[in-house]
Design a protein around this motif. Structure first.
Motif, PDB file in Angstrom:
ATOM      1  N   UNK A 105       0.828  -1.208   0.000  1.00  0.00           N
ATOM      2  CA  UNK A 105       0.000   0.000   0.000  1.00  0.00           C
ATOM      3  C   UNK A 105       0.863   1.259   0.000  1.00  0.00           C
ATOM      4  N   UNK A 106       1.912   1.272   0.813  1.00  0.00           N
ATOM      5  CA  UNK A 106       2.801   2.430   0.859  1.00  0.00           C
ATOM      6  C   UNK A 106       3.516   2.610  -0.479  1.00  0.00           C
ATOM      7  N   UNK A 107       3.964   1.518  -1.073  1.00  0.00           N
ATOM      8  CA  UNK A 107       4.623   1.603  -2.386  1.00  0.00           C
ATOM      9  C   UNK A 107       3.663   2.179  -3.428  1.00  0.00           C
ATOM     10  N   UNK A 108       2.400   1.820  -3.348  1.00  0.00           N
ATOM     11  CA  UNK A 108       1.396   2.343  -4.277  1.00  0.00           C
ATOM     12  C   UNK A 108       1.229   3.847  -4.100  1.00  0.00           C
ATOM     13  N   UNK A 109       1.191   4.304  -2.867  1.00  0.00           N
ATOM     14  CA  UNK A 109       1.069   5.740  -2.595  1.00  0.00           C
ATOM     15  C   UNK A 109       2.282   6.484  -3.130  1.00  0.00           C
ATOM     16  N   UNK A 110       3.480   5.983  -2.828  1.00  0.00           N
ATOM     17  CA  UNK A 110       4.716   6.631  -3.275  1.00  0.00           C
ATOM     18  C   UNK A 110       4.777   6.654  -4.795  1.00  0.00           C
ATOM     19  N   UNK A 111       4.335   5.599  -5.434  1.00  0.00           N
ATOM     20  CA  UNK A 111       4.370   5.489  -6.895  1.00  0.00           C
ATOM     21  C   UNK A 111       3.572   6.596  -7.571  1.00  0.00           C
ATOM     22  N   UNK A 112       2.545   7.092  -6.913  1.00  0.00           N
ATOM     23  CA  UNK A 112       1.727   8.150  -7.485  1.00  0.00           C
ATOM     24  C   UNK A 112       2.448   9.492  -7.586  1.00  0.00           C
ATOM     25  N   UNK A 113       3.591   9.623  -6.912  1.00  0.00           N
ATOM     26  CA  UNK A 113       4.303  10.897  -6.910  1.00  0.00           C
ATOM     27  C   UNK A 113       5.481  10.976  -7.859  1.00  0.00           C
ATOM     28  N   UNK A 114       5.671   9.945  -8.676  1.00  0.00           N
ATOM     29  CA  UNK A 114       6.797   9.932  -9.616  1.00  0.00           C
ATOM     30  C   UNK A 114       6.299   9.537 -11.005  1.00  0.00           C
ATOM     31  N   UNK A 115       7.034   9.931 -12.052  1.00  0.00           N
ATOM     32  CA  UNK A 115       6.567   9.641 -13.413  1.00  0.00           C
ATOM     33  C   UNK A 115       6.452   8.160 -13.753  1.00  0.00           C
ATOM     34  N   UNK A 116       7.333   7.337 -13.209  1.00  0.00           N
ATOM     35  CA  UNK A 116       7.334   5.911 -13.538  1.00  0.00           C
ATOM     36  C   UNK A 116       7.973   5.145 -12.390  1.00  0.00           C
ATOM     37  N   UNK A 117       7.576   3.876 -12.247  1.00  0.00           N
ATOM     38  CA  UNK A 117       8.135   3.028 -11.191  1.00  0.00           C
ATOM     39  C   UNK A 117       8.525   1.689 -11.785  1.00  0.00           C
ATOM     40  N   UNK A 118       9.684   1.219 -11.355  1.00  0.00           N
ATOM     41  CA  UNK A 118      10.155  -0.120 -11.718  1.00  0.00           C
ATOM     42  C   UNK A 118      10.401  -0.878 -10.423  1.00  0.00           C
ATOM     43  N   UNK A 119      10.098  -2.170 -10.440  1.00  0.00           N
ATOM     44  CA  UNK A 119      10.339  -3.044  -9.294  1.00  0.00           C
ATOM     45  C   UNK A 119      11.489  -3.981  -9.643  1.00  0.00           C
ATOM     46  N   UNK A 120      12.448  -4.109  -8.747  1.00  0.00           N
ATOM     47  CA  UNK A 120      13.564  -5.022  -8.935  1.00  0.00           C
ATOM     48  C   UNK A 120      13.473  -6.081  -7.838  1.00  0.00           C
ATOM     49  N   UNK A 121      13.488  -7.356  -8.220  1.00  0.00           N
ATOM     50  CA  UNK A 121      13.363  -8.416  -7.215  1.00  0.00           C
ATOM     51  C   UNK A 121      14.648  -8.593  -6.401  1.00  0.00           C
ATOM     52  N   UNK A 122      14.543  -9.377  -5.361  1.00  0.00           N
ATOM     53  CA  UNK A 122      15.699  -9.756  -4.562  1.00  0.00           C
ATOM     54  C   UNK A 122      16.657 -10.551  -5.444  1.00  0.00           C
ATOM     55  N   UNK A 123      17.940 -10.192  -5.401  1.00  0.00           N
ATOM     56  CA  UNK A 123      18.956 -10.903  -6.181  1.00  0.00           C
ATOM     57  C   UNK A 123      20.045 -11.362  -5.206  1.00  0.00           C
ATOM     58  N   UNK A 124      20.022 -12.634  -4.904  1.00  0.00           N
ATOM     59  CA  UNK A 124      20.957 -13.184  -3.916  1.00  0.00           C
ATOM     60  C   UNK A 124      22.416 -12.954  -4.312  1.00  0.00           C
ATOM     61  N   UNK A 125      22.723 -13.045  -5.611  1.00  0.00           N
ATOM     62  CA  UNK A 125      24.095 -12.831  -6.064  1.00  0.00           C
ATOM     63  C   UNK A 125      24.599 -11.430  -5.718  1.00  0.00           C
ATOM     64  N   UNK A 126      23.717 -10.435  -5.759  1.00  0.00           N
ATOM     65  CA  UNK A 126      24.122  -9.068  -5.407  1.00  0.00           C
ATOM     66  C   UNK A 126      24.454  -8.994  -3.921  1.00  0.00           C
ATOM     67  N   UNK A 127      23.665  -9.700  -3.126  1.00  0.00           N
ATOM     68  CA  UNK A 127      23.907  -9.719  -1.685  1.00  0.00           C
ATOM     69  C   UNK A 127      25.277 -10.317  -1.381  1.00  0.00           C
ATOM     70  N   UNK A 128      25.650 -11.314  -2.165  1.00  0.00           N
ATOM     71  CA  UNK A 128      26.921 -12.005  -1.955  1.00  0.00           C
ATOM     72  C   UNK A 128      28.100 -11.287  -2.604  1.00  0.00           C
ATOM     73  N   UNK A 129      27.831 -10.162  -3.285  1.00  0.00           N
ATOM     74  CA  UNK A 129      28.900  -9.385  -3.892  1.00  0.00           C
ATOM     75  C   UNK A 129      29.384  -9.916  -5.227  1.00  0.00           C
ATOM     76  N   UNK A 130      28.579 -10.738  -5.874  1.00  0.00           N
ATOM     77  CA  UNK A 130      28.947 -11.262  -7.192  1.00  0.00           C
ATOM     78  C   UNK A 130      28.981 -10.122  -8.203  1.00  0.00           C
ATOM     79  N   UNK A 131      29.862 -10.202  -9.187  1.00  0.00           N
ATOM     80  CA  UNK A 131      29.908  -9.156 -10.218  1.00  0.00           C
ATOM     81  C   UNK A 131      28.578  -9.063 -10.960  1.00  0.00           C
ATOM     82  N   UNK A 132      28.210  -7.840 -11.310  1.00  0.00           N
ATOM     83  CA  UNK A 132      26.953  -7.619 -12.030  1.00  0.00           C
ATOM     84  C   UNK A 132      27.107  -8.018 -13.485  1.00  0.00           C
ATOM     85  N   UNK A 133      26.119  -8.734 -14.001  1.00  0.00           N
ATOM     86  CA  UNK A 133      26.092  -9.122 -15.406  1.00  0.00           C
ATOM     87  C   UNK A 133      24.653  -8.951 -15.896  1.00  0.00           C
TER      88      UNK A 133
END
Length: 156
Positions: A105-133
């Protein structure tokens, strides 16, 4: 003024600035998704030559991250940042799984105040410091990169 993000003169060119609205938002990782983009850290980038800066806000999907995104969006909407072209907000998952209803619900409210919203899922490799590809990144990240690249592409 206490709820405002600082402003920082930038003298390095960038086609896009990823602005983390709080520590650990993920803007440094996202800077690898679009050629010519840079992390703005946690300050509004203002160009020394007075040109517009393309900016995307970045926040984690927890309550503090979404509240920080809301404050940044409100600051931008106030008209106090005429040197910023806000393209949208990326909400980066702060854990695996579905958001609890109060956060959705909060994300929906915040989304109304910006031109566009993208959602990025949890990425375990990023947490572990793996190089981005980008090629092996989740589909949502590849869609984000393509969408943003199209937004900042020069028109002919």
């Amino acid at each position: 003024m206490a709820d405002r993000l600082p402003r920082r003169d930038v003298n390095r060119p960038a086609t896009l600035w990823w602005l983390g609205v709080h520590g650990g938002a993920g803007e440094s990782t996202l800077a690898a998704t679009v050629a010519g983009s840079r992390s703005a850290g946690h300050a509004w980038p203002t160009a020394n030559d007075g040109s517009l800066s393309n900016v995307i806000l970045v926040a984690r999907s927890n309550a503090n991250g979404l509240a920080a995104a809301q404050r940044a969006a409100t600051e931008w909407a106030s008209g106090s940042l005429p040197m910023v072209r806000l393209l949208g907000l990326v909400i980066v998952a702060d854990s695996r799984g579905k958001l609890p209803k109060p956060l959705r619900d909060l994300a929906q409210v915040v989304s109304g105040g910006v031109p566009q919203v993208w959602q990025v899922p949890w990425v375990e490799d990023w947490r572990l410091g793996e190089p981005f590809d980008l090629d092996s990144a989740p589909k949502e990240v590849r869609v984000l990169a393509a969408s943003v690249t199209a937004l900042i592409a020069p028109t002919t």
